[in-house]
Design an enzyme around this catalytic site. Structure first.
Site, PDB file in Angstrom:
ATOM      1  N   HIS A 246       0.934  -1.351  -0.016  1.00 24.19           N
ATOM      2  CA  HIS A 246      -0.072  -0.093  -0.131  1.00 24.19           C
ATOM      3  C   HIS A 246       1.147   1.378  -0.104  1.00 24.19           C
ATOM      4  O   HIS A 246       0.458   2.202   0.468  1.00 24.19           O
ATOM      5  CB  HIS A 246      -1.059   0.009   1.226  1.00 24.19           C
ATOM      6  CG  HIS A 246      -1.756  -1.234   1.296  1.00 24.19           C
ATOM      7  ND1 HIS A 246      -2.745  -1.687   0.525  1.00 24.19           N
ATOM      8  CD2 HIS A 246      -1.449  -2.418   2.342  1.00 24.19           C
ATOM      9  CE1 HIS A 246      -3.215  -2.917   1.061  1.00 24.19           C
ATOM     10  NE2 HIS A 246      -2.480  -3.161   2.077  1.00 24.19           N
TER      11      HIS A 246
ATOM     12  N   SER B 150      16.040  15.481 -21.391  1.00 21.06           N
ATOM     13  CA  SER B 150      15.195  16.450 -21.432  1.00 21.06           C
ATOM     14  C   SER B 150      15.600  17.565 -22.342  1.00 21.06           C
ATOM     15  O   SER B 150      16.682  18.013 -22.183  1.00 21.06           O
ATOM     16  CB  SER B 150      14.825  17.110 -20.170  1.00 21.06           C
ATOM     17  OG  SER B 150      14.207  18.242 -20.086  1.00 21.06           O
TER      18      SER B 150
END
EC number: 4.3.2.2
Length: 456
Positions: free
Chosen positions: A171, A295
């Site tokens: 979780h 990038s």
């Protein structure tokens, strides 16, 4: 505009064409023609080897060699000739029949039996066997070898990192530690199961005429056991026989085939996302490659592009193969033509698979475990030792062990000292206290190492 990798509509034939080369000879129109020619030739040879069909006497060694040569030497010029014939016939399978009649026109022995090319066959008799051969060839020569490469790479990670502890997350929250290698081993085991399922998947075929009842066959040769004849022929091609069909082989096996590939791909998507997340958490570093840019505006970026590329292409692959699996088993009455155009895309989903598999392997090749970071993270999460402590407390009958550890640890960052002090106060044997005191988040890994070693 000339067709090239720059002008191709599909990225499979454009940007990524070098990654799907192994599939082109199998699933291209050339590949389909090649398999159709092979099936037609083998059918003619089967007829000639049957004593009850006296109109087609046994072929001489030379005649069989000539026919075998047509199959073995089938080339792009042959395929182009079939397309040229099709422009007149407007029927692709009939064009193959006429092509073969052309090829044998100077062979006296074969010309005499030329009308037995495509004898009693519906087009789908030839097509379904061709598709079966395409899938069988792709599975054995391309897909399973690619799967094995991936399994081998992830197995290498499992073995290399089997002792490196990792803070698990359930979780998204800190949980009992594992090792990097054990998490890789989990993936390997899952992939191996799917490998076996595809390896053992049935690939079916039929050759029983226009509606599956040997109507034409029996009208010409009523005394031949065409049911047995059909089985012998189909299995001689290395395909399992389907005795009950309409005009078409119902394609259930194709759904089963693609479902196995989709399951394998889904496991790889899960793997891609986990690695992406581990990179984001700084659990793994990525080796940089000189000249690469992450990038267009942020020079520092080293992005997990290989795992992202894989995930995207596997999504496309699964979408295509899921559609084929859902559509192909459905055909109105004894057949409709909706499967025909869909079947021309048999190789498309697998093409996207190859792109993805190569990307995942490339991503793996750049990985480097950031062990100092992993150890630091473990050292910041001593609360994960609540599990072994409360379990030992249960063994020795201490009241409400879970609740006591919950009060100490739930939602809190617990220090090493706090855990040590808690252990010291426990009413358990001294040797058990010492054993618990020796535990650290980095050593509380259960049988993770042994499980990796048992994987093989």
């Amino acid at each position: 505009m000339q067709l090239s990798t720059l002008t191709a509509l599909s990225p499979l034939d454009g940007r990524y064409q070098d990654k799907v080369t192994p599939l082109r000879a199998i699933f291209s129109e050339f590949g389909l023609m090649k398999f159709r020619v092979a099936v037609e030739v083998r059918w003619l040879q089967k007829l000639a080897s049957t004593a009850d069909i006296t109109e087609v006497p046994p072929f001489s060694t030379q005649a069989n060699a000539f026919l075998d040569g047509i199959v073995a030497n089938f080339n792009e010029a042959d395929a182009a000739r079939i397309k040229e014939i099709e422009r007149t016939t407007n029927h692709d399978v009939k064009a193959v029949e006429y092509f073969l009649k052309e090829k044998i026109q100077n062979e006296v022995e074969l010309v005499k039996v030329s009308e037995f090319i495509h004898f009693a066959c519906t087009s789908e008799d030839i097509n379904n066997l061709s598709h079966a051969l395409m899938l069988s060839t792709a599975r054995d020569e391309v897909i399973l070898p690619e799967w094995q490469k991936l399994i081998d790479e992830i197995t290498r990670l499992a073995e290399e990192y089997k002792t490196i502890p990792l803070l698990s997350r359930t979780h998204g929250q800190p949980a009992s530690p594992s090792t990097v290698g054990k998490e890789m081993a989990n993936v390997v085991y899952r992939l191996k199961r799917q490998f076996k399922q595809l390896q053992n998947a049935e690939i079916l075929g039929k050759i029983n005429g226009a509606v599956g009842n040997y109507n034409a066959h029996l009208s010409a040769y009523p005394n031949i056991d065409w049911h047995k004849f059909s089985e012998e022929f189909v299995t001689s091609l290395g395909i399992q026989w389907n005795p009950y069909t309409t005009q078409i082989e119902p394609h259930d096996y194709i759904t089963e085939f693609f479902d196995a590939v989709v399951r394998f791909n889904t496991i790889i998507i899960d793997f891609d996302r986990d690695l992406w997340g581990y990179i984001a958490l700084n659990h793994f570093k990525q080796r940089t490659i000189a000249g690469e840019i992450g990038s267009s505006t942020m020079p520092h970026k080293v992005n997990p592009i290989d795992f992202e590329n894989s995930e995207g292409n596997l999504g496309l692959a699964n979408a295509v193969m899921t559609h084929l699996g859902q559509k192909l088993p459905i055909s109105r009455w004894q057949r409709d033509l909706t499967d025909s155009t869909v079947l021309r895309n048999l190789g498309v989903g697998l093409g996207y698979c190859l792109i993805a598999y190569a990307s995942t392997r490339k991503g793996i090749s750049k990985l480097e475990v950031n062990q100092p970071h992993l150890l630091e993270e473990l050292n910041q999460n001593w609360e994960v030792l609540a599990e072994p402590i409360q379990t030992v407390m249960r063994r020795y009958g201490i009241e409400k062990p879970y609740e006591k550890l919950k009060e100490l640890t739930r939602g809190k960052r617990v220090t090493e000292q706090a855990m040590r002090e808690f252990i010291d106060k426990l009413d358990i044997p001294q040797e058990e206290k010492l054993r618990l005191q020796k535990l650290t988040p980095a050593t509380y890994i259960g049988a993770a190492v042994e499980l990796v070693e048992k994987l093989s």
